[in-house]
Design a protein around this motif. Structure first.
Motif, PDB file in Angstrom:
ATOM      1  N   LYS A 203      15.381   7.148  -6.432  1.00 15.92           N
ATOM      2  CA  LYS A 203      16.258   5.988  -6.561  1.00 15.92           C
ATOM      3  C   LYS A 203      17.068   5.771  -5.294  1.00 15.92           C
ATOM      4  O   LYS A 203      17.182   4.640  -4.790  1.00 15.92           O
ATOM      5  CB  LYS A 203      17.180   6.177  -7.770  1.00 15.92           C
ATOM      6  CG  LYS A 203      18.105   4.999  -8.020  1.00 15.92           C
ATOM      7  CD  LYS A 203      18.964   5.236  -9.254  1.00 15.92           C
ATOM      8  CE  LYS A 203      19.896   4.054  -9.499  1.00 15.92           C
ATOM      9  NZ  LYS A 203      20.745   4.270 -10.696  1.00 15.92           N
TER      10      LYS A 203
ATOM     11  N   ARG B 174      16.883   2.645  -2.561  1.00 12.26           N
ATOM     12  CA  ARG B 174      18.078   1.868  -2.211  1.00 12.26           C
ATOM     13  C   ARG B 174      18.229   1.766  -0.701  1.00 12.26           C
ATOM     14  O   ARG B 174      18.550   0.699  -0.157  1.00 12.26           O
ATOM     15  CB  ARG B 174      19.318   2.519  -2.828  1.00 12.26           C
ATOM     16  CG  ARG B 174      20.595   1.691  -2.664  1.00 12.26           C
ATOM     17  CD  ARG B 174      21.812   2.474  -3.097  1.00 12.26           C
ATOM     18  NE  ARG B 174      22.121   3.524  -2.148  1.00 12.26           N
ATOM     19  CZ  ARG B 174      22.828   3.335  -1.018  1.00 12.26           C
ATOM     20  NH1 ARG B 174      23.282   2.132  -0.712  1.00 12.26           N
ATOM     21  NH2 ARG B 174      23.081   4.344  -0.217  1.00 12.26           N
TER      22      ARG B 174
ATOM     23  N   GLU C 204      13.455   5.744 -15.829  1.00 19.98           N
ATOM     24  CA  GLU C 204      14.880   5.467 -15.633  1.00 19.98           C
ATOM     25  C   GLU C 204      15.088   4.495 -14.479  1.00 19.98           C
ATOM     26  O   GLU C 204      15.959   3.613 -14.540  1.00 19.98           O
ATOM     27  CB  GLU C 204      15.633   6.775 -15.367  1.00 19.98           C
ATOM     28  CG  GLU C 204      15.627   7.733 -16.549  1.00 19.98           C
ATOM     29  CD  GLU C 204      16.212   9.088 -16.190  1.00 19.98           C
ATOM     30  OE1 GLU C 204      16.561   9.289 -14.995  1.00 19.98           O
ATOM     31  OE2 GLU C 204      16.307   9.956 -17.084  1.00 19.98           O
ATOM     32  N   LEU C 205      14.270   4.638 -13.424  1.00 18.34           N
ATOM     33  CA  LEU C 205      14.364   3.733 -12.283  1.00 18.34           C
ATOM     34  C   LEU C 205      13.999   2.311 -12.689  1.00 18.34           C
ATOM     35  O   LEU C 205      14.676   1.338 -12.313  1.00 18.34           O
ATOM     36  CB  LEU C 205      13.434   4.231 -11.177  1.00 18.34           C
ATOM     37  CG  LEU C 205      13.402   3.437  -9.872  1.00 18.34           C
ATOM     38  CD1 LEU C 205      14.702   3.608  -9.111  1.00 18.34           C
ATOM     39  CD2 LEU C 205      12.241   3.915  -9.003  1.00 18.34           C
TER      40      LEU C 205
ATOM     41  N   GLU D 190      14.194   0.990 -15.688  1.00 12.83           N
ATOM     42  CA  GLU D 190      15.251   0.450 -16.542  1.00 12.83           C
ATOM     43  C   GLU D 190      16.434  -0.032 -15.713  1.00 12.83           C
ATOM     44  O   GLU D 190      17.053  -1.064 -16.017  1.00 12.83           O
ATOM     45  CB  GLU D 190      15.696   1.516 -17.545  1.00 12.83           C
ATOM     46  CG  GLU D 190      14.638   1.834 -18.608  1.00 12.83           C
ATOM     47  CD  GLU D 190      15.041   3.005 -19.483  1.00 12.83           C
ATOM     48  OE1 GLU D 190      15.997   3.721 -19.092  1.00 12.83           O
ATOM     49  OE2 GLU D 190      14.413   3.208 -20.534  1.00 12.83           O
ATOM     50  N   THR D 191      16.750   0.722 -14.631  1.00 15.57           N
ATOM     51  CA  THR D 191      17.854   0.321 -13.764  1.00 15.57           C
ATOM     52  C   THR D 191      17.557  -1.009 -13.081  1.00 15.57           C
ATOM     53  O   THR D 191      18.402  -1.917 -13.037  1.00 15.57           O
ATOM     54  CB  THR D 191      18.123   1.406 -12.705  1.00 15.57           C
ATOM     55  OG1 THR D 191      18.438   2.636 -13.351  1.00 15.57           O
ATOM     56  CG2 THR D 191      19.257   1.002 -11.782  1.00 15.57           C
ATOM     57  N   TYR D 192      16.350  -1.142 -12.539  1.00 15.54           N
ATOM     58  CA  TYR D 192      15.995  -2.387 -11.853  1.00 15.54           C
ATOM     59  C   TYR D 192      15.911  -3.564 -12.819  1.00 15.54           C
ATOM     60  O   TYR D 192      16.321  -4.692 -12.491  1.00 15.54           O
ATOM     61  CB  TYR D 192      14.670  -2.217 -11.114  1.00 15.54           C
ATOM     62  CG  TYR D 192      14.826  -1.568  -9.761  1.00 15.54           C
ATOM     63  CD1 TYR D 192      15.499  -2.215  -8.729  1.00 15.54           C
ATOM     64  CD2 TYR D 192      14.300  -0.302  -9.506  1.00 15.54           C
ATOM     65  CE1 TYR D 192      15.651  -1.630  -7.483  1.00 15.54           C
ATOM     66  CE2 TYR D 192      14.443   0.298  -8.262  1.00 15.54           C
ATOM     67  CZ  TYR D 192      15.122  -0.372  -7.252  1.00 15.54           C
ATOM     68  OH  TYR D 192      15.272   0.206  -6.042  1.00 15.54           O
TER      69      TYR D 192
ATOM     70  N   GLY E 214      17.636  -3.857 -15.479  1.00 18.52           N
ATOM     71  CA  GLY E 214      19.021  -4.189 -15.793  1.00 18.52           C
ATOM     72  C   GLY E 214      19.660  -5.055 -14.720  1.00 18.52           C
ATOM     73  O   GLY E 214      20.563  -5.846 -15.009  1.00 18.52           O
ATOM     74  N   ARG E 215      19.196  -4.913 -13.478  1.00 19.47           N
ATOM     75  CA  ARG E 215      19.688  -5.755 -12.381  1.00 19.47           C
ATOM     76  C   ARG E 215      18.971  -7.090 -12.322  1.00 19.47           C
ATOM     77  O   ARG E 215      19.318  -7.953 -11.519  1.00 19.47           O
ATOM     78  CB  ARG E 215      19.480  -5.043 -11.039  1.00 19.47           C
ATOM     79  CG  ARG E 215      20.516  -3.999 -10.726  1.00 19.47           C
ATOM     80  CD  ARG E 215      20.153  -3.245  -9.464  1.00 19.47           C
ATOM     81  NE  ARG E 215      19.665  -4.122  -8.405  1.00 19.47           N
ATOM     82  CZ  ARG E 215      19.072  -3.692  -7.293  1.00 19.47           C
ATOM     83  NH1 ARG E 215      18.863  -2.382  -7.124  1.00 19.47           N
ATOM     84  NH2 ARG E 215      18.670  -4.558  -6.376  1.00 19.47           N
TER      85      ARG E 215
END
Length: 707
Positions: free
Chosen positions: A599, A603, A647-648, A650-652, A654-655
């Motif tokens: 992650k 970034r 998890e990565l 899901e994070t993206y 979410g963005r």
């Protein structure tokens, strides 16, 4: 047609594999077949014009020599295409028994001994004699001066493991025997146990020393054997050359300081004052050099050392004369110094001599290594055994690989571990034996002199065994200080490559390698040999973990006018033509180690690209609206990596970042489906290639980052 070929109507072999009555011997049938193939090959390669085609006879002859037969299929196939010639019937393919093939694989001696050529015996015999003449005085020196044991234990250590290794090992030139650094580690363990309690002295120090050495050798053999059984031969990549060079250089200096004490005749005073560290021993030598040096001992020591260096230099000037270059200078000095000591009775002048060496060890010739007298030292010597196993294997595998490359054959690190471990386990049944591993120097000499098979090691070990029973009585008057001089000569060899490596790393600006070499050197020299090895191992493992934790990724751009995508850092023509779309190629398999920082790495690619930067700097790029993963290089992905990748994602999501995965292979695709990633991303997110993903992105018109 060749006159030695089969006559008309004479069958070569039946379809069942049996020869017909007209074929009296298998050799006759095979020779006829080879002759016909040779004639056809000549017709094909020469033709009617006499000019050779690219398939020259020399190439085919070389293949036949290497493979044991002509490449009939390719040869006759080409001929059939050109002239329609029908190939003759081929002999039936005889398949070897798979079980016997496995035996020959795991026990190499069952393969090379039956096929041994007597034409190799001359070179192997000369190599065995030469290495034995070096090994006998060296082993006596290592056992008595470094390991603080009886000289006979060094000779047993130089013979028994070598015999076992010759039967099980894959290297044809590797010479297995005690090494200076490893013998020093055993000697330090013996001293530590003998002087653990300063207020009490063991009733039988010799028995304690033998027990300590025996249990160390057994543990070393067992650890090495298990490393091979569990296929951990890749461990030779753990320590870098810089770390090894720092350790070996420091050990060489430690050994030299240890040997200067008997060379100056300060042994008795050392036992009284008992200096511990290498620095303490160096200060002890300086303080007592002029006041307590035994003059005759010092003269003998440095005269022997000067003679050794002079003889080695003299031999180097006459390399073209093998009968001069192969003279064993160590054996010459040992013989001459022993004769002079016996003639002038140096022992009566206070010179310490080897004396009578009993063959029996600890009262018995053979004992089971794990018994009551040795088990009490088991836990206290395990750390030493582990360190000896690591260092010994690394030295051995370097020597084995050098000779394999030089003489054109392959070795198996795992089978090397098994052979070395078995040799040490068998040797530990003789009380007091030292750990034995391969030597780079002796193995090189073995190959230089003419050793081409493991028979050279068998001959060398047999000569060392004979020396135990017949040579040791003749060495009664050998001055022990001469043994110290022999070890100092070995030290010079260990130190010889250090300046070259330092210059190389300096020229390459390899500052990290220089720093690691220096750290290992100073820890080993000024703290402790074991601490130096542990520091080396810890630093190496940290470097390996650090490098493996950084997932290799690159940003892709399109080559103008094509559908080809290249790394923008490697190809100047490649460019990112769609703003807000980041195409990332993952260039390795994913596992728990290299995905932990995935992650953060993504970034940094988003904000800074491939430019070098500090985390406090302002971003060079904007956050991506769409992320495309190019995963053609990902063959496998483990469960931890899948979990982190989910998890990565899901994070993206979410963005509000669009995600696409291309070039996904079957194994990783199945893992994604089992983890629910396929449902989370949707079927449209999985594309065949980057071009397909870009088409979908343009259709959906995803350009701006959502609020």
């Amino acid at each position: 047609m060749d006159p030695d070929g089969p006559k008309s109507g004479e069958p070569i072999a039946s379809t069942s594999g049996r020869l017909t009555p007209h074929s009296p011997t298998p050799g006759r049938a095979l020779s006829g077949h080879a002759s016909e193939a040779s004639s056809l090959r000549h017709m094909y390669t020469q033709g009617t014009s006499g000019l050779r085609t690219p398939r020259t006879p020399g190439t085919l002859d070389e293949q036949a020599a290497l493979l044991g037969r002509l490449d009939d299929i390719d040869l006759y196939g080409s001929i059939a295409q050109r002239g329609g010639i029908e190939p003759p019937p081929r002999p039936p393919l005889v398949r070897k028994n798979s079980n016997w093939a496995k035996v020959k694989y795991y026990v190499p001696s069952t393969a090379w001994i039956p096929e041994y050529s007597w034409s190799l015996l001359g070179g192997d015999l000369l190599a065995g004699l030469t290495v034995a003449s070096m090994l006998i005085p060296q082993s006596v020196s290592y056992a008595s001066s470094l390991a603080k044991l009886s000289p006979v234990t060094g000779l047993f250590s130089a013979s028994i493991p070598g015999i076992v290794y010759a039967l099980l090992g894959t290297s044809r030139q590797l010479n297995v025997a005690p090494e200076a650094a490893l013998s020093l580690l055993v000697g330090q363990a013996v001293d530590e146990i003998l002087h653990a309690d300063p207020h009490s002295i063991p009733a039988n120090p010799n028995a304690v020393s033998l027990a300590v050495a025996t249990v160390i050798t057994f543990q070393v053999g067992l650890i090495t054997f298990l490393l091979g059984i569990f296929r951990l031969g890749f461990l030779d990549v753990v320590l870098s050359r810089a770390l090894l060079r720092g350790f070996v250089t420091a050990v060489a200096i430690v050994i030299m300081v240890e040997q200067l004490i008997p060379m100056f005749g300060l042994t008795e005073l050392e036992h009284t004052l008992n200096p511990q560290s290498t620095l303490d021993k160096f200060i002890f030598i300086v303080d007592n050099l002029f006041s307590h040096t035994h003059r005759i001992t010092a003269i003998i020591s440095f005269s022997a050392l000067f003679a050794l260096v002079l003889l080695r230099s003299f031999k180097g000037a006459f390399k073209r004369y093998w009968w001069i270059y192969r003279v064993p200078e160590v054996l010459v000095v040992v013989i001459i110094s022993t004769m002079l000591s016996a003639e002038f009775r140096w022992d009566e002048d206070g010179v310490d001599v080897l004396g009578s060496v009993p063959i029996n060890t600890d009262g018995h010739f053979v004992n089971f290594p794990l018994r009551r007298t040795t088990l009490r030292f088991l836990r206290r010597t395990t750390s030493t055994a582990v360190l000896i196993s690591v260092v010994g294997f690394l030295d051995s595998i370097v020597a084995a690989k050098q000779n394999a490359t030089r003489f054109g054959y392959s070795i198996s690190p795992n089978r090397e571990l098994v052979a070395l471990g078995a040799g040490n386990i068998v040797a530990s049944f003789v009380p007091g034996t030292l750990p034995a591993y391969g030597s780079i120097t002796r193995s090189k000499v073995n190959g230089d002199v003419g050793g081409r098979t493991q028979m050279a090691s068998l001959i060398c070990s047999a000569l060392v065994l004979l020396a135990i029973f017949f040579l040791l009585p003749w060495l009664y008057f050998l001055p022990k200080c001469v043994l110290g001089s022999i070890i100092c000569l070995v030290v010079f060899s260990l130190l010889a490559e250090a300046p070259h490596d330092v210059k190389f790393y300096w020229r390459m600006r390899a500052w990290i390698d220089l720093l690691l070499m220096s750290l290992t050197f100073f820890f080993t020299l000024f703290w402790d040999v074991e601490v130096g090895i542990m520091v080396s191992l810890v630093i190496s493992l940290l470097l390996v973990v650090h490098r493996s934790s950084r997932t290799r990724m690159t940003i892709l751009g399109r080559i103008p006018g094509t559908d080809k995508w290249r790394s923008i850092s490697e190809d100047a023509e490649a460019g990112e033509e769609v703003p807000g779309v980041l195409i990332v190629r993952i260039r390795e398999n994913l596992d728990f180690a290299n995905t932990a920082q995935l992650k953060e790495r993504l970034r940094r690619l988003e904000l800074y690209g491939h430019d070098k930067h500090h985390p406090s700097e302002e971003p060079h790029r904007q956050y991506a609206n769409v992320l495309v993963f190019h995963m053609a290089d990902v063959d496998s992905i483990d469960a931890s990596a899948v979990q982190i990748f989910r998890e990565l994602v899901e994070t993206y999501k979410g963005r509000g970042v669009g995600l696409y995965i291309t070039h996904l292979k079957g194994g990783p695709r199945e893992s994604f489906e089992l983890a629910g990633l396929a449902d989370l991303l949707g079927e449209r997110a999985f594309c065949r290639d980057v071009s397909s993903a870009m088409t979908l992105i343009e259709q959906s018109n995803v350009r701006e980052r959502p609020l």
